[in-house]
Design a protein around this motif. Structure first.
Motif, short mmCIF file in Angstrom:
data_model
loop_
_atom_site.label_atom_id
_atom_site.label_comp_id
_atom_site.label_asym_id
_atom_site.label_seq_id
_atom_site.Cartn_x
_atom_site.Cartn_y
_atom_site.Cartn_z
N THR A 61 0.81 -1.22 0.00
CA THR A 61 0.00 0.00 0.00
C THR A 61 0.85 1.26 0.00
OG1 THR A 61 -0.15 0.02 2.41
CG2 THR A 61 -1.92 -1.12 1.20
N GLU A 62 2.13 1.14 0.24
CA GLU A 62 3.02 2.30 0.32
C GLU A 62 3.81 2.54 -0.95
OE1 GLU A 62 2.78 4.26 2.91
OE2 GLU A 62 1.42 2.90 3.90
N VAL A 77 12.47 0.24 7.80
CA VAL A 77 11.72 0.05 6.58
C VAL A 77 11.12 1.40 6.22
CG1 VAL A 77 9.84 -1.19 5.45
CG2 VAL A 77 11.21 -2.34 7.21
N LEU A 78 11.35 1.81 4.98
CA LEU A 78 10.87 3.09 4.49
C LEU A 78 10.06 2.85 3.22
CD1 LEU A 78 14.08 3.40 5.47
CD2 LEU A 78 13.58 5.77 5.02
N ALA A 90 18.86 10.47 -1.19
CA ALA A 90 18.48 10.61 0.22
C ALA A 90 18.57 9.26 0.94
CB ALA A 90 17.08 11.20 0.34
N ILE A 91 18.10 8.20 0.29
CA ILE A 91 18.16 6.86 0.89
C ILE A 91 19.61 6.43 1.08
CG2 ILE A 91 17.63 4.41 0.52
CD1 ILE A 91 15.10 5.45 -1.07
N VAL A 92 20.45 6.64 0.09
CA VAL A 92 21.87 6.26 0.20
C VAL A 92 22.56 7.10 1.27
CG1 VAL A 92 24.09 6.24 -1.01
CG2 VAL A 92 22.05 5.29 -2.11
N ASP A 93 22.25 8.38 1.36
CA ASP A 93 22.84 9.23 2.41
C ASP A 93 22.43 8.73 3.79
OD1 ASP A 93 24.02 10.77 0.44
OD2 ASP A 93 22.59 12.43 0.63
N HIS A 118 9.04 9.12 5.55
CA HIS A 118 8.98 7.88 4.77
C HIS A 118 9.18 6.62 5.63
CE1 HIS A 118 8.80 9.67 0.74
NE2 HIS A 118 9.49 10.65 1.31
N PHE A 119 9.44 6.79 6.92
CA PHE A 119 9.70 5.63 7.78
C PHE A 119 8.40 4.89 8.06
CE2 PHE A 119 13.44 8.06 8.17
CZ PHE A 119 14.46 7.15 8.41
N ARG A 120 8.44 3.55 7.91
CA ARG A 120 7.27 2.70 8.11
C ARG A 120 7.44 1.80 9.32
NH1 ARG A 120 5.53 5.83 6.83
NH2 ARG A 120 4.64 6.69 5.08
#
Length: 133
Positions: A61-62, A77-78, A90-93, A118-120
């Protein structure tokens, strides 16, 4: 002060993810495949970060989900990313900061803007397996 681990931080990227508004579309590659390609490019030359593809992270759903993890560290988990260069960077940083942290915990004030919101999930590090008796 945190001590960098010798084990790299892995960014697992779901290659079957589709953003919610594209979920019913049968044509075209899943958005997760595009995010994976952007992540692999962003991670080139990045110290301590590797990108691996997985078939599903069950965050359907995300859309565009990743898991950031390393042995003995917190896993995050994002999701809800747009598959583009800015999101990938941004994810790699964030993953680089995770790699530099002894526990995997990255202080909020140092999070890249592109991962905020974005954090789940946050999953505690597993303890080493102990022999019975």
């Amino acid at each position: 002060m945190s001590t960098p681990s010798t084990e790299p931080t892995t960014v697992f990227v779901c290659t079957t993810c589709r953003q919610p508004h594209l979920k019913e579309a049968a044509e075209g590659a899943p958005c997760g495949e595009a995010l994976s390609a952007h992540l692999k490019t962003a991670a080139q030359g990045s110290d301590g970060v590797v990108v691996e593809e997985v078939a599903c992270l069950m965050g359907c759903t995300e859309g565009c989900n990743v898991a950031v993890t390393a042995g003995g560290k917190m896993t995050y988990v994002l999701g809800r990313f747009t598959p583009d260069d800015a999101a990938a960077q941004a994810i790699v940083d964030y993953a680089s900061a995770h790699a530099s942290s002894e526990t995997g915990v990255v202080p909020f004030r140092t999070w890249p803007q592109g991962v905020k919101g974005h954090f789940r999930a946050r999953v505690p590090a597993l303890s080493p397996v102990r022999s019975p008796g």
